[in-house]
Design a protein around this motif. Structure first.
Motif, PDB file in Angstrom:
ATOM      1  N   LEU A 179       0.824  -1.205   0.000  1.00  0.00           N
ATOM      2  CA  LEU A 179       0.000   0.000   0.000  1.00  0.00           C
ATOM      3  C   LEU A 179       0.863   1.261   0.000  1.00  0.00           C
ATOM      4  CD1 LEU A 179      -2.893  -0.889   2.486  1.00  0.00           C
ATOM      5  CD2 LEU A 179      -3.118  -0.361   0.053  1.00  0.00           C
ATOM      6  N   ARG A 180       1.894   1.260   0.829  1.00  0.00           N
ATOM      7  CA  ARG A 180       2.757   2.444   0.886  1.00  0.00           C
ATOM      8  C   ARG A 180       3.531   2.625  -0.415  1.00  0.00           C
ATOM      9  NH1 ARG A 180       3.447   0.157   6.380  1.00  0.00           N
ATOM     10  NH2 ARG A 180       2.124   1.421   7.749  1.00  0.00           N
ATOM     11  N   GLU A 181       3.942   1.550  -1.038  1.00  0.00           N
ATOM     12  CA  GLU A 181       4.613   1.650  -2.337  1.00  0.00           C
ATOM     13  C   GLU A 181       3.675   2.247  -3.379  1.00  0.00           C
ATOM     14  OE1 GLU A 181       5.987  -2.215  -3.398  1.00  0.00           O
ATOM     15  OE2 GLU A 181       7.409  -2.358  -1.738  1.00  0.00           O
ATOM     16  N   ASN A 182       2.418   1.830  -3.370  1.00  0.00           N
ATOM     17  CA  ASN A 182       1.461   2.350  -4.347  1.00  0.00           C
ATOM     18  C   ASN A 182       1.096   3.799  -4.077  1.00  0.00           C
ATOM     19  OD1 ASN A 182       0.904   0.307  -6.328  1.00  0.00           O
ATOM     20  ND2 ASN A 182       0.010  -0.921  -4.693  1.00  0.00           N
ATOM     21  N   ILE A 183       1.066   4.184  -2.813  1.00  0.00           N
ATOM     22  CA  ILE A 183       0.860   5.601  -2.491  1.00  0.00           C
ATOM     23  C   ILE A 183       1.999   6.431  -3.062  1.00  0.00           C
ATOM     24  CG2 ILE A 183       0.875   7.261  -0.592  1.00  0.00           C
ATOM     25  CD1 ILE A 183      -0.707   5.182   1.045  1.00  0.00           C
ATOM     26  N   ALA A 184       3.221   5.961  -2.878  1.00  0.00           N
ATOM     27  CA  ALA A 184       4.387   6.682  -3.398  1.00  0.00           C
ATOM     28  C   ALA A 184       4.371   6.724  -4.922  1.00  0.00           C
ATOM     29  CB  ALA A 184       5.668   6.023  -2.896  1.00  0.00           C
ATOM     30  N   LEU A 185       3.890   5.650  -5.554  1.00  0.00           N
ATOM     31  CA  LEU A 185       3.858   5.570  -7.011  1.00  0.00           C
ATOM     32  C   LEU A 185       2.961   6.651  -7.614  1.00  0.00           C
ATOM     33  CD1 LEU A 185       4.839   3.787  -9.427  1.00  0.00           C
ATOM     34  CD2 LEU A 185       2.760   2.424  -9.100  1.00  0.00           C
ATOM     35  N   ASN A 186       1.941   7.062  -6.876  1.00  0.00           N
ATOM     36  CA  ASN A 186       0.967   8.035  -7.391  1.00  0.00           C
ATOM     37  C   ASN A 186       1.011   9.374  -6.648  1.00  0.00           C
ATOM     38  OD1 ASN A 186      -0.872   6.341  -9.355  1.00  0.00           O
ATOM     39  ND2 ASN A 186      -0.501   5.038  -7.571  1.00  0.00           N
ATOM     40  N   ASN A 194      -0.153  12.897  -7.936  1.00  0.00           N
ATOM     41  CA  ASN A 194      -1.564  13.202  -8.184  1.00  0.00           C
ATOM     42  C   ASN A 194      -2.396  13.376  -6.919  1.00  0.00           C
ATOM     43  OD1 ASN A 194      -1.476  13.140 -11.059  1.00  0.00           O
ATOM     44  ND2 ASN A 194      -1.414  10.904 -10.996  1.00  0.00           N
ATOM     45  N   HIS A 195      -1.837  13.051  -5.762  1.00  0.00           N
ATOM     46  CA  HIS A 195      -2.591  13.196  -4.522  1.00  0.00           C
ATOM     47  C   HIS A 195      -2.704  14.664  -4.139  1.00  0.00           C
ATOM     48  CE1 HIS A 195      -1.094   8.884  -3.535  1.00  0.00           C
ATOM     49  NE2 HIS A 195      -2.242   8.844  -4.194  1.00  0.00           N
ATOM     50  N   ARG A 196      -3.866  15.051  -3.636  1.00  0.00           N
ATOM     51  CA  ARG A 196      -4.109  16.459  -3.326  1.00  0.00           C
ATOM     52  C   ARG A 196      -4.188  16.746  -1.832  1.00  0.00           C
ATOM     53  NH1 ARG A 196      -8.488  17.899  -8.154  1.00  0.00           N
ATOM     54  NH2 ARG A 196      -7.109  17.271  -9.864  1.00  0.00           N
ATOM     55  N   GLY A 197      -4.040  15.730  -1.020  1.00  0.00           N
ATOM     56  CA  GLY A 197      -4.040  15.907   0.420  1.00  0.00           C
ATOM     57  C   GLY A 197      -3.116  14.885   1.041  1.00  0.00           C
ATOM     58  N   HIS A 198      -3.127  14.829   2.356  1.00  0.00           N
ATOM     59  CA  HIS A 198      -2.287  13.847   3.046  1.00  0.00           C
ATOM     60  C   HIS A 198      -2.890  12.458   2.894  1.00  0.00           C
ATOM     61  CE1 HIS A 198      -0.835  11.530   6.571  1.00  0.00           C
ATOM     62  NE2 HIS A 198       0.295  12.128   6.244  1.00  0.00           N
ATOM     63  N   ILE A 199      -2.044  11.451   2.676  1.00  0.00           N
ATOM     64  CA  ILE A 199      -2.518  10.078   2.527  1.00  0.00           C
ATOM     65  C   ILE A 199      -1.513   9.134   3.165  1.00  0.00           C
ATOM     66  CG2 ILE A 199      -1.512   9.965   0.194  1.00  0.00           C
ATOM     67  CD1 ILE A 199      -3.773   7.987  -0.533  1.00  0.00           C
ATOM     68  N   SER A 200      -2.009   8.146   3.899  1.00  0.00           N
ATOM     69  CA  SER A 200      -1.142   7.191   4.586  1.00  0.00           C
ATOM     70  C   SER A 200      -1.831   5.839   4.644  1.00  0.00           C
ATOM     71  CB  SER A 200      -0.801   7.692   5.996  1.00  0.00           C
ATOM     72  OG  SER A 200      -1.986   7.889   6.753  1.00  0.00           O
ATOM     73  N   ALA A 201      -1.108   4.839   5.153  1.00  0.00           N
ATOM     74  CA  ALA A 201      -1.640   3.480   5.249  1.00  0.00           C
ATOM     75  C   ALA A 201      -1.283   2.884   6.595  1.00  0.00           C
ATOM     76  CB  ALA A 201      -1.092   2.606   4.127  1.00  0.00           C
ATOM     77  N   CYS A 202      -2.155   2.003   7.093  1.00  0.00           N
ATOM     78  CA  CYS A 202      -1.848   1.287   8.326  1.00  0.00           C
ATOM     79  C   CYS A 202      -2.599  -0.036   8.343  1.00  0.00           C
ATOM     80  CB  CYS A 202      -2.194   2.121   9.561  1.00  0.00           C
ATOM     81  SG  CYS A 202      -3.952   2.188   9.970  1.00  0.00           S
ATOM     82  N   ALA A 203      -2.182  -0.921   9.238  1.00  0.00           N
ATOM     83  CA  ALA A 203      -2.845  -2.211   9.396  1.00  0.00           C
ATOM     84  C   ALA A 203      -4.133  -2.044  10.190  1.00  0.00           C
ATOM     85  CB  ALA A 203      -1.922  -3.192  10.099  1.00  0.00           C
ATOM     86  N   PHE A 204      -5.163  -2.764   9.773  1.00  0.00           N
ATOM     87  CA  PHE A 204      -6.443  -2.765  10.477  1.00  0.00           C
ATOM     88  C   PHE A 204      -7.032  -4.156  10.341  1.00  0.00           C
ATOM     89  CE2 PHE A 204     -10.687  -0.188  10.993  1.00  0.00           C
ATOM     90  CZ  PHE A 204     -11.036  -1.011  12.043  1.00  0.00           C
ATOM     91  N   GLU A 205      -6.874  -4.959  11.371  1.00  0.00           N
ATOM     92  CA  GLU A 205      -7.461  -6.295  11.420  1.00  0.00           C
ATOM     93  C   GLU A 205      -8.834  -6.171  12.077  1.00  0.00           C
ATOM     94  OE1 GLU A 205      -6.193  -9.226  10.393  1.00  0.00           O
ATOM     95  OE2 GLU A 205      -4.045  -8.840  10.072  1.00  0.00           O
ATOM     96  N   TRP A 206      -9.884  -6.451  11.329  1.00  0.00           N
ATOM     97  CA  TRP A 206     -11.240  -6.297  11.852  1.00  0.00           C
ATOM     98  C   TRP A 206     -11.460  -7.215  13.031  1.00  0.00           C
ATOM     99  CZ3 TRP A 206     -13.475  -7.158   6.296  1.00  0.00           C
ATOM    100  CH2 TRP A 206     -13.075  -6.090   5.482  1.00  0.00           C
ATOM    101  N   GLN A 207     -12.242  -6.739  14.001  1.00  0.00           N
ATOM    102  CA  GLN A 207     -12.480  -7.500  15.222  1.00  0.00           C
ATOM    103  C   GLN A 207     -13.968  -7.607  15.523  1.00  0.00           C
ATOM    104  OE1 GLN A 207     -10.237  -6.210  18.624  1.00  0.00           O
ATOM    105  NE2 GLN A 207      -8.422  -5.717  17.419  1.00  0.00           N
ATOM    106  N   ASP A 208     -14.312  -8.673  16.212  1.00  0.00           N
ATOM    107  CA  ASP A 208     -15.677  -8.886  16.669  1.00  0.00           C
ATOM    108  C   ASP A 208     -15.589  -9.597  18.006  1.00  0.00           C
ATOM    109  OD1 ASP A 208     -18.380  -9.114  16.894  1.00  0.00           O
ATOM    110  OD2 ASP A 208     -18.610 -10.713  15.429  1.00  0.00           O
ATOM    111  N   SER A 209     -15.166  -8.876  19.027  1.00  0.00           N
ATOM    112  CA  SER A 209     -14.811  -9.516  20.289  1.00  0.00           C
ATOM    113  C   SER A 209     -15.996 -10.104  21.031  1.00  0.00           C
ATOM    114  CB  SER A 209     -14.088  -8.517  21.198  1.00  0.00           C
ATOM    115  OG  SER A 209     -14.944  -7.430  21.515  1.00  0.00           O
ATOM    116  N   ASP A 210     -17.194  -9.518  20.862  1.00  0.00           N
ATOM    117  CA  ASP A 210     -18.324 -10.042  21.620  1.00  0.00           C
ATOM    118  C   ASP A 210     -19.521 -10.388  20.752  1.00  0.00           C
ATOM    119  OD1 ASP A 210     -19.340  -7.618  20.898  1.00  0.00           O
ATOM    120  OD2 ASP A 210     -19.460  -6.800  22.916  1.00  0.00           O
ATOM    121  N   GLY A 211     -19.347 -10.327  19.419  1.00  0.00           N
ATOM    122  CA  GLY A 211     -20.414 -10.701  18.511  1.00  0.00           C
ATOM    123  C   GLY A 211     -21.443  -9.624  18.269  1.00  0.00           C
TER     124      GLY A 211
END
Length: 232
Positions: free
Chosen positions: A97-104, A107-124
């Motif tokens: 993701l970070r490589e692709n952000i740098a590749l483009n 053309n980006h017009r604002g701040h853009i970043s990437a991070c890990a987000f593992e979805w959770q469902d701790s209690d259903g």
């Protein structure tokens, strides 16, 4: 050693602006392979939702869920004028993701970043925790494309409920190919006090895999009208 396969794809965002992304996926099967493909709904949410609703994207803080290795919809939001974009996926895809952000970057017009987000469902019922990066980001628009597939229905619904609990005024725009799992996903949303309304959109003359049936939804709290202050 994990198998890594790479290829390139392009997306026309607007006249004279082409998004170019490198697709790669670490791992060998299942959910860990999602980064290898620019999914049909990723192209669709760009052409049929984000571009026609550009006025509703400008100045927004956009969070993309399940971005794969490309983050094409999130990057498109930045190109269209979002003030800040956070693109998320599993940890294995973040370097791509970070490589692709740098590749483009030009053309980006604002701040853009990437991070890990593992979805959770701790209690259903929507009790998962949000990453600190998302809490600090404070999104007011969430986009997700082809995030519902076998095994993600309840955990995604829980994650969306958690986001709306933390940020009640946030809008959620979703495009997904039609699969049986959407029924389970819809029930899971309702169980968590969320509702779905149709998201008005236009293909603006573009081809977006029209032969593949899709749903285009806006998701919000059952007690909160969808499409409020930023509706196009």
């Amino acid at each position: 050693m994990a198998l890594v396969v790479s290829s390139f794809a392009t997306v026309d965002v607007e006249e004279g602006v082409v998004l170019r992304v490198r697709l790669s996926g670490a791992g060998t099967e299942g959910l860990r392979q999602t980064g290898r493909i620019l999914w049909p709904s990723g192209r669709d949410i760009i052409a049929a939702v984000l571009v026609p609703r550009r006025a509703s994207v400008v100045g927004r803080r956009v969070l993309e869920l399940g971005a794969g290795a490309a983050g094409a919809p999130g990057q498109c939001a930045s190109i269209l004028g979002a003030s800040d974009v956070l693109i998320t996926d599993i940890q294995e895809n973040c370097s791509s993701l970070r490589e692709n952000i740098a590749l483009n970057a030009a053309n980006h017009r604002g701040h853009i970043s990437a991070c890990a987000f593992e979805w959770q469902d701790s209690d259903g019922t929507g009790g998962g925790r949000l990453p600190s990066e998302v809490l600090e980001f404070k999104p007011d628009l969430v986009i997700c494309a082809d995030c519902v597939f076998d095994g993600t229905e309840r955990v995604l619904a829980s994650t969306l409920a958690t986001i709306l609990t933390a940020f009640p005024s946030t809008e959620i725009w979703m495009v997904n190919i039609v699969i049986l799992g959407l029924r389970t996903f819809k029930r899971a949303l309702e169980d968590r006090g969320l509702r779905i309304t149709a998201l008005s959109c236009s293909t603006t003359g573009r081809t977006v895999a029209e032969n593949i049936p899709k749903v285009r939804w806006q998701i919000g709290r059952a007690t909160t009208p969808c499409g409020s202050s930023h509706a196009a």
